[in-house]
Design an enzyme around this catalytic site. Structure first.
Site, PDB file in Angstrom:
ATOM      1  N   ASP A 151      81.297  34.172  34.528  1.00 52.28           N
ATOM      2  CA  ASP A 151      81.005  35.479  34.072  1.00 52.28           C
ATOM      3  C   ASP A 151      82.308  36.481  34.234  1.00 52.28           C
ATOM      4  O   ASP A 151      82.518  37.065  35.162  1.00 52.28           O
ATOM      5  CB  ASP A 151      79.888  35.873  34.978  1.00 52.28           C
ATOM      6  CG  ASP A 151      79.477  37.460  34.391  1.00 52.28           C
ATOM      7  OD1 ASP A 151      80.047  37.813  33.227  1.00 52.28           O
ATOM      8  OD2 ASP A 151      78.391  38.126  34.698  1.00 52.28           O
ATOM      9  N   CYS A 210      79.984  41.933  27.468  1.00 53.37           N
ATOM     10  CA  CYS A 210      79.596  40.362  27.542  1.00 53.37           C
ATOM     11  C   CYS A 210      79.638  39.605  26.331  1.00 53.37           C
ATOM     12  O   CYS A 210      80.026  38.584  26.309  1.00 53.37           O
ATOM     13  CB  CYS A 210      78.663  40.334  28.672  1.00 53.37           C
ATOM     14  SG  CYS A 210      77.157  40.749  27.661  1.00 53.37           S
ATOM     15  N   HIS A 258      72.385  40.314  28.762  1.00 56.45           N
ATOM     16  CA  HIS A 258      74.033  39.762  29.321  1.00 56.45           C
ATOM     17  C   HIS A 258      74.183  38.180  29.054  1.00 56.45           C
ATOM     18  O   HIS A 258      73.129  37.607  29.326  1.00 56.45           O
ATOM     19  CB  HIS A 258      73.791  40.113  30.863  1.00 56.45           C
ATOM     20  CG  HIS A 258      75.005  39.876  31.583  1.00 56.45           C
ATOM     21  ND1 HIS A 258      76.310  40.375  31.114  1.00 56.45           N
ATOM     22  CD2 HIS A 258      75.530  39.083  32.596  1.00 56.45           C
ATOM     23  CE1 HIS A 258      77.194  40.037  31.658  1.00 56.45           C
ATOM     24  NE2 HIS A 258      76.961  39.253  32.734  1.00 56.45           N
TER      25      HIS A 258
END
Length: 290
Positions: free
Chosen positions: A122, A68, A107
């Protein structure tokens, strides 16, 4: 660094003159179908650096994916270059081993405003928790996608993402009781506030997750790519092809062991990943369910 190279990498050939939801959905979907979620650098003796030039060369110009702090950081740059109203946020992932959210924001995600409405983008959660398209940031709304039904729940300014999936079937008896298979149909994914975060907010945790001997990512080599029918995953030397069968209310987990000799070919054929350095496949006993 330029948008044209990125769009070529994800196979996007449309116009991006309109900063609308349809365009955002399309590039989001194309990204998760083209660029894997992976942490293989850790197991190749490479350092993962939160530098956009380095990430662009690795993920766009190279034959790699990322986690991420690479994929979503890159995606935030793409969105801003296109002109979208984008804010980076930090989230805490739900840890099934403690039945609670992690204490740290481990994250990175992005909030995008379009026509006065907020959406969460995302492109790098990976595996079964991956959203294909941005989710509208509204509490309690059921938002069906290929992998299941997602919903946000907001309590005291804390936003939690929950997913309801389907029953799992594992045809290979060798993996019938595998700890990798998530058997909980409804589960929490991660939680976040709307406090904006700058990239340097994640520098330390980006380092910690690739060096801490107790980290999931130092204990498991992971590569995952979304497909039109589900997703593929390689955890250590366990290769999985997951097929979504919504009409039957089931997700089919086709799992098998591969050998070290097959590793390079599997990465290229199934994930379009070519490593520059030799990788040590790792799958130690740390909780990961997908």
């Amino acid at each position: 660094m330029n948008l044209e190279e990125y769009f070529k990498r994800i196979g996007f050939h449309g116009s991006y003159d309109k900063l609308d939801l349809a365009t955002l959905k399309l590039i989001h979907r194309q990204h998760v179908m083209s660029i894997p979620f992976e942490n293989l650098s850790i197991h190749c003796g490479e350092k993962i650096i939160m530098d956009l030039e380095v990430i662009f060369n690795k993920v766009v110009r190279g034959t790699r994916g990322g986690w991420c702090f690479e994929n979503n950081y890159l995606f935030s740059w793409v969105l801003r270059q296109m002109g979208y109203d984008t804010t980076t946020l930090g989230s805490r992932v739900f840890d099934t081993s403690i039945n609670d959210f992690e204490s740290q924001e481990v994250h990175l995600i992005n909030k995008v405003i379009i026509d006065g409405k907020a959406y969460i983008a995302d492109v790098s959660f990976g595996l079964s928790g991956q959203i294909r398209e941005p989710l509208e940031l509204i509490s309690g709304k059921e938002q069906p996608q290929d992998g299941g039904v997602f919903r946000f729940i907001c309590k005291d300014n804390l936003w939690m993402l929950e997913k309801t999936g389907r029953r799992t079937e594992v045809p290979n008896p060798e993996f019938a009781k595998s700890s990798l298979v998530n058997r909980k149909e409804t589960r929490l994914i991660h939680c976040f506030t709307l406090e904006p975060r700058e990239p340097d907010h994640f520098f330390q945790v980006n380092n910690d997750l690739q060096t801490d001997p107790t980290s999931l990512f130092t204990n498991k080599s992971i590569c995952s790519l979304q497909t039109p029918t589900g997703f593929t995953a390689l955890v250590g030397l366990i290769y999985s092809e997951v097929i979504f069968k919504p009409d039957e209310g089931v997700d089919l987990y086709n799992m098998k062991n591969i050998t070290e000799d097959e590793l390079e070919a599997v990465l290229m054929e199934k994930f379009k990943v070519k490593l520059q350095n030799k990788m040590q496949a790792v799958n130690r006993r740390v909780v990961l369910e997908f």
